[in-house]
Scaffold this motif. Sequence first.
Motif, short mmCIF file in Angstrom:
data_model
loop_
_atom_site.label_atom_id
_atom_site.label_comp_id
_atom_site.label_asym_id
_atom_site.label_seq_id
_atom_site.Cartn_x
_atom_site.Cartn_y
_atom_site.Cartn_z
N VAL A 1 -1.49 -0.32 -7.32
CA VAL A 1 -1.71 0.97 -6.66
C VAL A 1 -2.40 2.00 -7.54
O VAL A 1 -2.74 3.08 -7.07
CB VAL A 1 -0.36 1.54 -6.17
CG1 VAL A 1 0.27 0.62 -5.14
CG2 VAL A 1 0.59 1.77 -7.33
N GLY A 2 -2.60 1.69 -8.82
CA GLY A 2 -3.21 2.65 -9.73
C GLY A 2 -2.17 3.46 -10.48
O GLY A 2 -1.04 3.65 -10.01
N ASP A 3 -2.54 3.95 -11.65
CA ASP A 3 -1.60 4.68 -12.51
C ASP A 3 -1.04 5.92 -11.84
O ASP A 3 0.14 6.26 -12.01
CB ASP A 3 -2.28 5.08 -13.82
CG ASP A 3 -2.51 3.87 -14.72
OD1 ASP A 3 -2.00 2.79 -14.39
OD2 ASP A 3 -3.21 4.03 -15.74
N THR A 4 -1.86 6.63 -11.08
CA THR A 4 -1.42 7.91 -10.54
C THR A 4 -0.44 7.75 -9.39
O THR A 4 0.40 8.62 -9.16
CB THR A 4 -2.63 8.73 -10.05
OG1 THR A 4 -3.36 7.97 -9.08
CG2 THR A 4 -3.54 9.06 -11.22
N LYS A 5 -0.55 6.65 -8.64
CA LYS A 5 0.32 6.44 -7.48
C LYS A 5 1.55 5.61 -7.80
O LYS A 5 2.51 5.61 -7.03
CB LYS A 5 -0.46 5.76 -6.36
CG LYS A 5 -1.58 6.59 -5.77
CD LYS A 5 -2.26 5.85 -4.63
CE LYS A 5 -3.38 6.67 -4.02
NZ LYS A 5 -4.02 5.94 -2.90
N ALA A 6 1.55 4.89 -8.91
CA ALA A 6 2.65 3.96 -9.21
C ALA A 6 3.94 4.72 -9.46
O ALA A 6 3.96 5.71 -10.19
CB ALA A 6 2.30 3.12 -10.42
N PRO A 7 5.06 4.28 -8.86
CA PRO A 7 6.34 4.91 -9.15
C PRO A 7 6.74 4.67 -10.60
O PRO A 7 6.42 3.63 -11.18
CB PRO A 7 7.30 4.22 -8.18
CG PRO A 7 6.65 2.93 -7.83
CD PRO A 7 5.18 3.17 -7.90
N SER A 8 7.41 5.64 -11.20
CA SER A 8 7.80 5.51 -12.61
C SER A 8 8.88 4.47 -12.80
O SER A 8 9.03 3.92 -13.89
CB SER A 8 8.29 6.87 -13.14
OG SER A 8 9.41 7.32 -12.38
N GLU B 1 0.81 -1.21 0.00
CA GLU B 1 0.00 0.00 0.00
C GLU B 1 0.85 1.26 0.00
O GLU B 1 0.50 2.26 -0.62
CB GLU B 1 -0.93 -0.01 1.21
CG GLU B 1 -1.96 -1.14 1.18
CD GLU B 1 -2.86 -1.12 2.38
OE1 GLU B 1 -2.63 -0.28 3.29
OE2 GLU B 1 -3.80 -1.94 2.45
N ASP B 2 1.98 1.23 0.70
CA ASP B 2 2.84 2.40 0.79
C ASP B 2 3.95 2.30 -0.27
O ASP B 2 5.02 1.76 -0.03
CB ASP B 2 3.45 2.50 2.19
CG ASP B 2 4.32 3.74 2.34
OD1 ASP B 2 4.25 4.62 1.46
OD2 ASP B 2 5.08 3.81 3.32
N VAL B 3 3.66 2.81 -1.47
CA VAL B 3 4.64 2.73 -2.55
C VAL B 3 5.66 3.85 -2.49
O VAL B 3 6.60 3.88 -3.30
CB VAL B 3 3.93 2.75 -3.93
CG1 VAL B 3 3.10 1.51 -4.12
CG2 VAL B 3 3.10 4.02 -4.08
#
Length: 434
Positions: free
Chosen positions: A292-299, A247-249
């Motif tokens: 985590v979803g596109d907006t939260k995912a680390p690049s 949950e905590d990316v």
Amino acid sequence: MASIQPLAATTIRSLGSGQTLTDPISLLKELIENSLDANATQITIEASPNFLDTLLVKDNGFGISSVDRAVACKPHYTSKITSFDDIVGVETLGFRGEALASAAEMSEGFSFTTRCEGENVAEVFEIARNGEVKEKRSVGAPVGTTMKVTGFLKRLPVRRETVLRNQKALMKRLRALVATYYLSRPRCRFAMKILKGGETLVYAPSKTVPEAVRKVVGKDAANVCEWAIKEGDGFTVEAFLVKRGCEDVTVLEKPMCDNYVFVDSRPVSCTKRGSTAQALWKMYKKCVKGIVGDTKAPSNPLLYMNIRCPKGIYDVNVEPAKDDVFFDGSIVGNLVSIVEELLKEFYGELAEFQREGATSSRQEKGKEKSSVQDDDFDILLARRKDPAQDMLLNLPTPPPPPEEEPDDIGMEPLDEAAIGTPLLPLRSHTDRQI
């Protein structure tokens, strides 16, 4: 218009050396690979603050044998292959016999100190620009080899100026270089030191890959990842993946959280368009986005992956950096399928890669690709069916245009322990390979 003339031998050396060693980090990379090919279990890297005055790599490998020392730095002298046919099955990181000769050509001073088991003393060899021995003398030193370069790029003012303008970027790349090779050989102790009171970094030997990853990326990032293995069709894929329940990316955005992908413990880049490594990397990124979803995912989510392969199925002689391989086109699909299966078992329904679209676009010529993912698989599977045979026939197999690699990598070494799969034993050698 000038007539066509043959180039002088000195000009040929200078042109070739400038392609082999593009900057100080590429030089250190080649020297580290030589140390690992010599079965070193301790490697020390030292550099002056400007990365130009002094560059040194010291190891405890089995040294350069006495009969090889006089020719060790001559262009295209190597103990790793004897003919072009050997490329198909080469297991060493180096094989071209260019690095030491290029280091001598591009430096104001170049020397190596070496001692083999059973010898009472070590020998120091001062090397001329053409790779010939200028001077040798006996000294006291432990078994192993030390390569020392001074005045690097002295005769190339434009490159020197570029290095001096990019000190921070070079430091980040050096941290990443040491971390990458440490993860490729976790049983080896790596130490890095910037001279005159600069930064130091030490990675102690690890019993397992997860333990080594934890030391590189830190406890918080390692705790949200899990070890996974998949075997099939002669391949073994070992991976350290972000857990499905993560949950905590934000912990995955720390400086050393990067993609570390290897083929038989050989580091390969994930940034080269159309490469197998890039295709596998994109599959993994899609899974992380599913968590985590596109907006939260680390690049650039943390990934360790080592692909152990059957012998003779890929070509390592792709480009000077040696950070890409071409797989035999007849079986590369099997490798992709195994990684897909691993990700589907690990992530479940999150791992859906839409490869059906790629297959149909190959079958229906002219039809527009359904996604960027499909396009990547088209490029990947369009490589020659048998690149090894292409090499024997001297047919051209040009790589796709490279993409620029990111260099914004930092450091947070910790030495926490973790439980994981034991490492495979080191290969044995009888003499140092140059």
